[in-house]
Scaffold this motif. Structure first.
Motif, PDB file in Angstrom:
ATOM      1  N   LYS A   1      40.127  39.937 -37.110  1.00 19.16           N
ATOM      2  CA  LYS A   1      39.371  38.841 -36.495  1.00 19.16           C
ATOM      3  C   LYS A   1      38.242  39.461 -35.672  1.00 19.16           C
ATOM      4  CE  LYS A   1      41.393  34.856 -34.689  1.00 19.16           C
ATOM      5  NZ  LYS A   1      42.050  34.107 -33.600  1.00 19.16           N
ATOM      6  N   ALA A   2      36.997  39.341 -36.153  1.00 15.04           N
ATOM      7  CA  ALA A   2      35.858  39.981 -35.469  1.00 15.04           C
ATOM      8  C   ALA A   2      35.209  39.026 -34.470  1.00 15.04           C
ATOM      9  CB  ALA A   2      34.832  40.447 -36.488  1.00 15.04           C
ATOM     10  N   VAL A   3      35.270  37.715 -34.780  1.00 11.46           N
ATOM     11  CA  VAL A   3      34.708  36.703 -33.865  1.00 11.46           C
ATOM     12  C   VAL A   3      35.789  35.650 -33.663  1.00 11.46           C
ATOM     13  CG1 VAL A   3      32.929  34.924 -33.598  1.00 11.46           C
ATOM     14  CG2 VAL A   3      32.329  37.143 -34.576  1.00 11.46           C
TER      15      VAL A   3
ATOM     16  N   GLY B   1      28.239  43.511 -24.705  1.00  5.28           N
ATOM     17  CA  GLY B   1      29.660  43.822 -24.919  1.00  5.28           C
ATOM     18  C   GLY B   1      29.820  45.211 -25.491  1.00  5.28           C
ATOM     19  N   PRO B   2      31.022  45.766 -25.410  1.00  7.88           N
ATOM     20  CA  PRO B   2      31.245  47.123 -25.911  1.00  7.88           C
ATOM     21  C   PRO B   2      31.129  47.198 -27.433  1.00  7.88           C
ATOM     22  CG  PRO B   2      33.314  46.122 -25.218  1.00  7.88           C
ATOM     23  CD  PRO B   2      32.237  45.155 -24.852  1.00  7.88           C
ATOM     24  N   SER B   3      30.999  48.416 -27.928  1.00  2.18           N
ATOM     25  CA  SER B   3      30.890  48.639 -29.364  1.00  2.18           C
ATOM     26  C   SER B   3      32.106  48.043 -30.082  1.00  2.18           C
ATOM     27  CB  SER B   3      30.811  50.143 -29.597  1.00  2.18           C
ATOM     28  OG  SER B   3      30.621  50.383 -30.947  1.00  2.18           O
ATOM     29  N   GLY B   4      31.825  47.312 -31.152  1.00  4.81           N
ATOM     30  CA  GLY B   4      32.912  46.766 -31.964  1.00  4.81           C
ATOM     31  C   GLY B   4      33.464  45.439 -31.476  1.00  4.81           C
ATOM     32  N   CYS B   5      32.851  44.831 -30.442  1.00  3.58           N
ATOM     33  CA  CYS B   5      33.415  43.576 -29.903  1.00  3.58           C
ATOM     34  C   CYS B   5      33.000  42.354 -30.728  1.00  3.58           C
ATOM     35  CB  CYS B   5      33.022  43.384 -28.435  1.00  3.58           C
ATOM     36  SG  CYS B   5      31.295  42.980 -28.210  1.00  3.58           S
ATOM     37  N   GLY B   6      32.085  42.530 -31.688  1.00  4.46           N
ATOM     38  CA  GLY B   6      31.736  41.414 -32.569  1.00  4.46           C
ATOM     39  C   GLY B   6      30.325  40.869 -32.384  1.00  4.46           C
ATOM     40  N   LYS B   7      29.477  41.547 -31.632  1.00  3.92           N
ATOM     41  CA  LYS B   7      28.130  41.044 -31.330  1.00  3.92           C
ATOM     42  C   LYS B   7      27.289  40.864 -32.603  1.00  3.92           C
ATOM     43  CE  LYS B   7      27.107  44.657 -28.742  1.00  3.92           C
ATOM     44  NZ  LYS B   7      28.313  45.504 -28.883  1.00  3.92           N
ATOM     45  N   THR B   8      27.228  41.932 -33.411  1.00  3.86           N
ATOM     46  CA  THR B   8      26.403  41.861 -34.624  1.00  3.86           C
ATOM     47  C   THR B   8      26.932  40.786 -35.570  1.00  3.86           C
ATOM     48  OG1 THR B   8      25.810  44.169 -34.440  1.00  3.86           O
ATOM     49  CG2 THR B   8      25.623  43.209 -36.619  1.00  3.86           C
ATOM     50  N   THR B   9      28.257  40.660 -35.629  1.00  4.84           N
ATOM     51  CA  THR B   9      28.839  39.645 -36.524  1.00  4.84           C
ATOM     52  C   THR B   9      28.400  38.244 -36.089  1.00  4.84           C
ATOM     53  OG1 THR B   9      30.709  41.135 -36.835  1.00  4.84           O
ATOM     54  CG2 THR B   9      31.019  38.875 -37.556  1.00  4.84           C
ATOM     55  N   VAL B  10      28.327  38.002 -34.790  1.00  4.66           N
ATOM     56  CA  VAL B  10      27.857  36.685 -34.314  1.00  4.66           C
ATOM     57  C   VAL B  10      26.424  36.442 -34.799  1.00  4.66           C
ATOM     58  CG1 VAL B  10      27.225  35.343 -32.258  1.00  4.66           C
ATOM     59  CG2 VAL B  10      29.371  36.588 -32.302  1.00  4.66           C
TER      60      VAL B  10
END
Ligand code: ATP
Length: 336
Positions: A18-20, A37-46
């Motif tokens: 679950k990325a987002v 947010g930290p690396s891998g928290c889902g920012k780019t996916t949003v």
């Protein structure tokens, strides 16, 4: 003010990851939101979900109150600048910039006019836009990517760490140029970064993400001074997280106070809360000194001061705090 974009319970899984996680958010027209947010928290996916490069596993996306969740990326009228710029290497900067107009079948002379106008606005010369990306500097490539994202008058601009590959001086310069441009053309913008200084200095609103969840969205000053959780307090910069009972503010919970709010030496006398402590470290960090202090109870504080300290490691000094500037973090509070 009208909402430009609204996310409702947005969720995305990469297979079983679950990325987002159930993000809801709305942003008024013309505002600049930074997702931090930290690396891998889902920012780019949003951003990819908003841009239409991924389809949500659950939830909806609205632009101007129209549900665009199932609309293809090309029809969304959203400009996006990717982290690595994603320029077409075999095309000139001019061709890269005009690409979104050509796929929308705009007449050639209109394409040319629009490319020239946006290039001028973004600070690219006629000579530069005839070159291929490999013949441009990182900063110039970033401008080309920005011009390409804006040339077709999008409803929304998405920026994925647009300054990450640039040196600090250029980053600071382009950061304020992006903000000036964003205000000038009044385009609603969502930028992603893990740099809290970039977020604080550039945004109308900051959203902090952790492990796919949107923890908090707020005005930069409020989120910096009065965060809703320890995670957000720590992510917005250096801080002191101190049990609330140390200040007799509450029996439970944690407080935070930023290092620059703690006073030492003469200034400490004017504060309404004072405590003695031993200096355990003094570090010069450029414009300021970062002081480490341990109170007699063994509680550690970080203090930021501009003036060169008159004491040494091992000295006992008094620190002072205006008790009103200590923030009781609302997270996990019981029995207040
Ligand atoms: P960064 O700041 O490092 O770019 P991010 O906050 O933008 O990170 P995402 O790229 O959105 O994070 O990734 C969120 C999570 O999803 C991460 O755990 C990542 O490993 C995972 N992930 C991203 N892309 C894929 C993919 N294509 N397949 C599987 N997992 C992925």
């Amino acid at each position: 003010m009208e909402n430009k974009i609204k996310l409702e319970n947005l969720t995305y899984y990469y297979k079983d990851k679950k990325a987002v996680d159930n993000i809801s958010l709305s942003l008024h027209s013309g505002k600049f939101l930074t997702i931090l947010g930290p690396s891998g928290c889902g920012k780019t996916t949003v951003l990819k979900l908003i841009g239409g490069y991924l389809s949500p596993s659950k939830g909806s996306i609205f632009i101007d109150n129209t549900d665009i969740t199932l609309t293809g990326a090309c029809s969304r009228k959203i400009g996006m600048v990717f982290q690595n710029y994603a320029l077409f290497p075999h095309l000139s900067a001019r061709k890269n910039i005009s690409f979104p107009l050509e796929i929308r079948k705009l007449p050639k002379n209109e394409c040319e006019k629009k490319v020239n106008a946006i290039s001028e606005l973004i600070g690219l010369t006629q000579k530069e836009i005839e070159r291929k990306p490999s013949e441009l500097s990182g900063g110039q490539q970033q401008r080309v990517a920005l011009a390409r994202a804006l040339v077709f008058d999008p409803h929304l601009l998405l920026l994925d760490e647009p300054l990450a590959n640039l040196d600090k001086t250029l980053r600071t310069k382009l950061r304020s140029e992006i903000r000036r441009l964003q205000k000038e053309i009044n385009i609603t913008t969502i930028m992603v970064t893990h740099d809290h200084e970039e977020a604080i200095s550039n945004s109308d609103l900051i959203g902090v993400m952790d492990q796919g969840k949107l923890m908090e969205v707020n005005d930069p000053k409020i989120i910096y001074d009065n965060p809703q959780s320890v995670f957000v307090a720590n992510f917005l910069g250096e801080t002191n997280i101190i049990p609330a009972n140390f200040f007799n503010i509450s029996k439970n919970g944690m407080t935070h106070i930023r290092p620059e709010k703690i006073k030492i030496e003469n200034q400490a006398n004017e504060c309404n809360w004072k405590k003695n402590g031993i200096i355990t470290g003094i570090t010069f960090i450029g414009t300021d000194f970062l002081i480490d202090l341990k109170t007699m109870e063994g509680v550690h504080f970080k203090i930021l001061t501009r003036n060169p300290p008159s004491f040494r490691v091992g000295s006992t000094i008094t620190m002072g705090i205006d008790i009103e500037s200590v923030w009781l973090i609302p997270e996990n509070l019981e029995d207040i």
